[in-house]
Scaffold this motif. Structure first.
Motif, PDB file in Angstrom:
ATOM      1  N   LEU A 122       3.447  -3.454   8.565  1.00 54.42           N
ATOM      2  CA  LEU A 122       2.022  -3.759   8.490  1.00 54.42           C
ATOM      3  C   LEU A 122       1.241  -2.486   8.810  1.00 54.42           C
ATOM      4  CD1 LEU A 122       2.197  -7.004  10.657  1.00 54.42           C
ATOM      5  CD2 LEU A 122       2.017  -6.926   8.154  1.00 54.42           C
ATOM      6  N   VAL A 123       0.181  -2.213   8.070  1.00 54.24           N
ATOM      7  CA  VAL A 123      -0.591  -1.007   8.322  1.00 54.24           C
ATOM      8  C   VAL A 123      -2.077  -1.301   8.135  1.00 54.24           C
ATOM      9  CG1 VAL A 123      -0.264  -0.222   5.923  1.00 54.24           C
ATOM     10  CG2 VAL A 123      -0.933   1.410   7.692  1.00 54.24           C
ATOM     11  N   ARG A 124      -2.865  -0.764   9.041  1.00 54.81           N
ATOM     12  CA  ARG A 124      -4.326  -0.724   8.884  1.00 54.81           C
ATOM     13  C   ARG A 124      -4.663   0.725   8.612  1.00 54.81           C
ATOM     14  NH1 ARG A 124      -9.333  -0.237   8.337  1.00 54.81           N
ATOM     15  NH2 ARG A 124     -10.864  -1.701   9.214  1.00 54.81           N
ATOM     16  N   SER A 125      -4.829   1.060   7.326  1.00 52.60           N
ATOM     17  CA  SER A 125      -4.971   2.454   6.928  1.00 52.60           C
ATOM     18  C   SER A 125      -6.259   3.077   7.441  1.00 52.60           C
ATOM     19  CB  SER A 125      -4.934   2.563   5.398  1.00 52.60           C
ATOM     20  OG  SER A 125      -3.719   2.056   4.888  1.00 52.60           O
ATOM     21  N   HIS A 126      -6.178   4.389   7.732  1.00 55.25           N
ATOM     22  CA  HIS A 126      -7.393   5.129   8.119  1.00 55.25           C
ATOM     23  C   HIS A 126      -8.425   5.087   7.001  1.00 55.25           C
ATOM     24  CE1 HIS A 126      -5.669   6.549  11.792  1.00 55.25           C
ATOM     25  NE2 HIS A 126      -4.783   7.341  11.218  1.00 55.25           N
ATOM     26  N   THR A 127      -7.937   5.079   5.741  1.00 56.55           N
ATOM     27  CA  THR A 127      -8.832   5.196   4.598  1.00 56.55           C
ATOM     28  C   THR A 127      -9.402   3.866   4.146  1.00 56.55           C
ATOM     29  OG1 THR A 127      -6.931   5.080   3.125  1.00 56.55           O
ATOM     30  CG2 THR A 127      -7.704   7.264   3.746  1.00 56.55           C
ATOM     31  N   ASP A 128      -8.892   2.762   4.708  1.00 58.55           N
ATOM     32  CA  ASP A 128      -9.359   1.452   4.259  1.00 58.55           C
ATOM     33  C   ASP A 128     -10.780   1.220   4.755  1.00 58.55           C
ATOM     34  OD1 ASP A 128      -9.137  -1.236   3.214  1.00 58.55           O
ATOM     35  OD2 ASP A 128      -9.040  -1.898   5.288  1.00 58.55           O
ATOM     36  N   GLY A 129     -11.689   0.905   3.825  1.00 52.88           N
ATOM     37  CA  GLY A 129     -13.082   0.705   4.177  1.00 52.88           C
ATOM     38  C   GLY A 129     -13.381  -0.671   4.670  1.00 52.88           C
ATOM     39  N   ALA A 152       5.125   7.871  -3.019  1.00 49.96           N
ATOM     40  CA  ALA A 152       6.115   7.327  -2.082  1.00 49.96           C
ATOM     41  C   ALA A 152       6.496   8.418  -1.092  1.00 49.96           C
ATOM     42  CB  ALA A 152       7.355   6.827  -2.823  1.00 49.96           C
ATOM     43  N   GLY A 153       7.125   8.000  -0.009  1.00 52.30           N
ATOM     44  CA  GLY A 153       7.572   8.946   1.001  1.00 52.30           C
ATOM     45  C   GLY A 153       9.068   8.839   1.226  1.00 52.30           C
ATOM     46  N   VAL A 154       9.664   9.931   1.708  1.00 52.50           N
ATOM     47  CA  VAL A 154      11.073   9.946   2.111  1.00 52.50           C
ATOM     48  C   VAL A 154      11.117  10.484   3.536  1.00 52.50           C
ATOM     49  CG1 VAL A 154      13.402  10.756   1.603  1.00 52.50           C
ATOM     50  CG2 VAL A 154      11.776  10.387  -0.270  1.00 52.50           C
ATOM     51  N   HIS A 155      11.613   9.674   4.459  1.00 50.90           N
ATOM     52  CA  HIS A 155      11.601  10.014   5.880  1.00 50.90           C
ATOM     53  C   HIS A 155      13.037  10.133   6.381  1.00 50.90           C
ATOM     54  CE1 HIS A 155       9.899   9.027  10.162  1.00 50.90           C
ATOM     55  NE2 HIS A 155      10.351  10.246  10.058  1.00 50.90           N
ATOM     56  N   THR A 188       0.798  -1.222   0.000  1.00 49.61           N
ATOM     57  CA  THR A 188       0.000   0.000   0.000  1.00 49.61           C
ATOM     58  C   THR A 188       0.832   1.273   0.000  1.00 49.61           C
ATOM     59  OG1 THR A 188      -1.887   1.055   1.097  1.00 49.61           O
ATOM     60  CG2 THR A 188      -0.193   0.136   2.536  1.00 49.61           C
ATOM     61  N   TRP A 189       2.144   1.173   0.329  1.00 47.90           N
ATOM     62  CA  TRP A 189       2.973   2.377   0.394  1.00 47.90           C
ATOM     63  C   TRP A 189       4.431   1.964   0.433  1.00 47.90           C
ATOM     64  CZ3 TRP A 189       2.323   7.219  -0.732  1.00 47.90           C
ATOM     65  CH2 TRP A 189       3.142   8.232  -0.196  1.00 47.90           C
ATOM     66  N   ASN A 190       5.306   2.791  -0.147  1.00 48.76           N
ATOM     67  CA  ASN A 190       6.748   2.590  -0.051  1.00 48.76           C
ATOM     68  C   ASN A 190       7.386   3.859   0.491  1.00 48.76           C
ATOM     69  OD1 ASN A 190       7.468  -0.124  -1.207  1.00 48.76           O
ATOM     70  ND2 ASN A 190       6.242   0.685  -2.908  1.00 48.76           N
ATOM     71  N   PHE A 215       2.468  -3.123   3.900  1.00 50.14           N
ATOM     72  CA  PHE A 215       1.402  -4.005   3.442  1.00 50.14           C
ATOM     73  C   PHE A 215       0.144  -3.763   4.272  1.00 50.14           C
ATOM     74  CE2 PHE A 215       5.226  -6.264   2.106  1.00 50.14           C
ATOM     75  CZ  PHE A 215       4.889  -6.666   0.822  1.00 50.14           C
ATOM     76  N   GLU A 216      -0.987  -3.640   3.594  1.00 47.56           N
ATOM     77  CA  GLU A 216      -2.267  -3.453   4.269  1.00 47.56           C
ATOM     78  C   GLU A 216      -2.697  -4.752   4.939  1.00 47.56           C
ATOM     79  OE1 GLU A 216      -5.362  -1.085   5.487  1.00 47.56           O
ATOM     80  OE2 GLU A 216      -3.855  -0.387   4.064  1.00 47.56           O
ATOM     81  N   VAL A 217      -3.235  -4.635   6.152  1.00 45.49           N
ATOM     82  CA  VAL A 217      -3.822  -5.783   6.856  1.00 45.49           C
ATOM     83  C   VAL A 217      -5.137  -5.346   7.481  1.00 45.49           C
ATOM     84  CG1 VAL A 217      -1.661  -6.991   7.330  1.00 45.49           C
ATOM     85  CG2 VAL A 217      -2.480  -5.262   8.946  1.00 45.49           C
ATOM     86  N   ALA A 218      -5.985  -6.310   7.802  1.00 50.71           N
ATOM     87  CA  ALA A 218      -7.271  -5.989   8.413  1.00 50.71           C
ATOM     88  C   ALA A 218      -7.119  -5.627   9.881  1.00 50.71           C
ATOM     89  CB  ALA A 218      -8.228  -7.173   8.257  1.00 50.71           C
TER      90      ALA A 218
END
Length: 241
Positions: free
Chosen positions: A234-241, A169-172, A124-126, A190-193
């Motif tokens: 692992l991420v559970r995105s705010h925007t994931d429905g 993409a992001g640069v941190h 979902t993001w790099n 990676f998106e997870v539930a």
């Protein structure tokens, strides 16, 4: 890229529900990971004796891999592999930016890339984790023609790379918090539930926790590693429905 392709398939299959089919073999044994018969990632096996770091590698799209390889070199980066053809799927290079962070470049032909995003089990993001953003962001802008939007904050060094005003993409810049054993590196999310359940599954499958779950700006997150040490978030995105 991994040392034990079969064990790695078992780990990610159990974690994300992936299935696998063989892919181009130009760099050795290789499989494509599928979620509901749609391609989401690829896993390759390193040749015997190659002691490279086991890691997930993001691939940036290009219309001309050869021209991009020239641009990488001209801007202070290094091309380690390619440009070479991956059968009829496309053309690739593997390179590193001036700080040493490794990334791939993909000129699509028959294979466009990840076919589904935003669902559990998909990338979902790099994000490039580096010492500071100022100098390295210019490299990616010059090589790929993307734009950069900085987060205005006195204590948060973060830049979003955009294509046609779309974040890609992001640069941190993390300063002294950069892991000395890894150096600058790309981190795949990676998106997870459910992040906490996924962390427990990682541990049950022989992986490890690199950074326990936290509440991030994108959602709840945790950084883990597979049994061979490849780190991912692992991420559970705010925007994931």
């Amino acid at each position: 890229m991994t040392h034990d392709l079969r064990a790695t398939q078992e780990f990610y299959g159990a974690l994300f529900g992936w299935e696998f089919r063989p892919g181009p073999q130009q760099l050795g044994p290789y499989v494509r990971a599928l979620l509901d018969d749609q391609e989401v990632a690829g896993i390759g096996q390193l040749p015997p004796g190659r002691q490279l770091r086991i890691a997930w590698t993001p691939y940036m799209a290009t219309d001309d891999a050869d021209a991009t390889a020239e641009a990488v070199r001209a801007c202070g980066g290094t091309v380690g592999v390619g440009p070479l053809d991956a059968g009829e799927a496309g053309r690739l290079i593997i390179a590193s930016d001036p700080t040493g962070a490794v990334f791939g470049v993909w000129q699509a032909a028959a294979h466009l890339g990840t076919a589904v995003v935003g669902r559990p089990g998909t990338p979902t993001w790099n994000e490039l984790v580096t010492l500071e953003t100022a100098s390295v962001v210019k490299f990616y802008q010059n090589v790929f023609g993307c734009t950069a939007e900085a987060v205005v904050s006195a204590d948060f060094d973060y830049v979003t790379l955009c294509v046609d005003d779309r974040p890609v993409a992001g640069v941190h810049g993390v300063g002294q918090a950069l892991p000395r054993d890894r150096g600058p590196h790309w981190m795949t999310h990676f998106e997870v539930a459910d992040v906490d359940e996924a962390v427990e599954r990682v541990l049950d499958l022989g992986g490890q926790v690199v950074r326990p779950a936290w509440a991030g700006s994108f959602g709840r997150m945790a950084t883990v590693a597979d049994p061979e040490g490849a780190a991912f978030t692992l991420v559970r995105s705010h925007t994931d429905g």
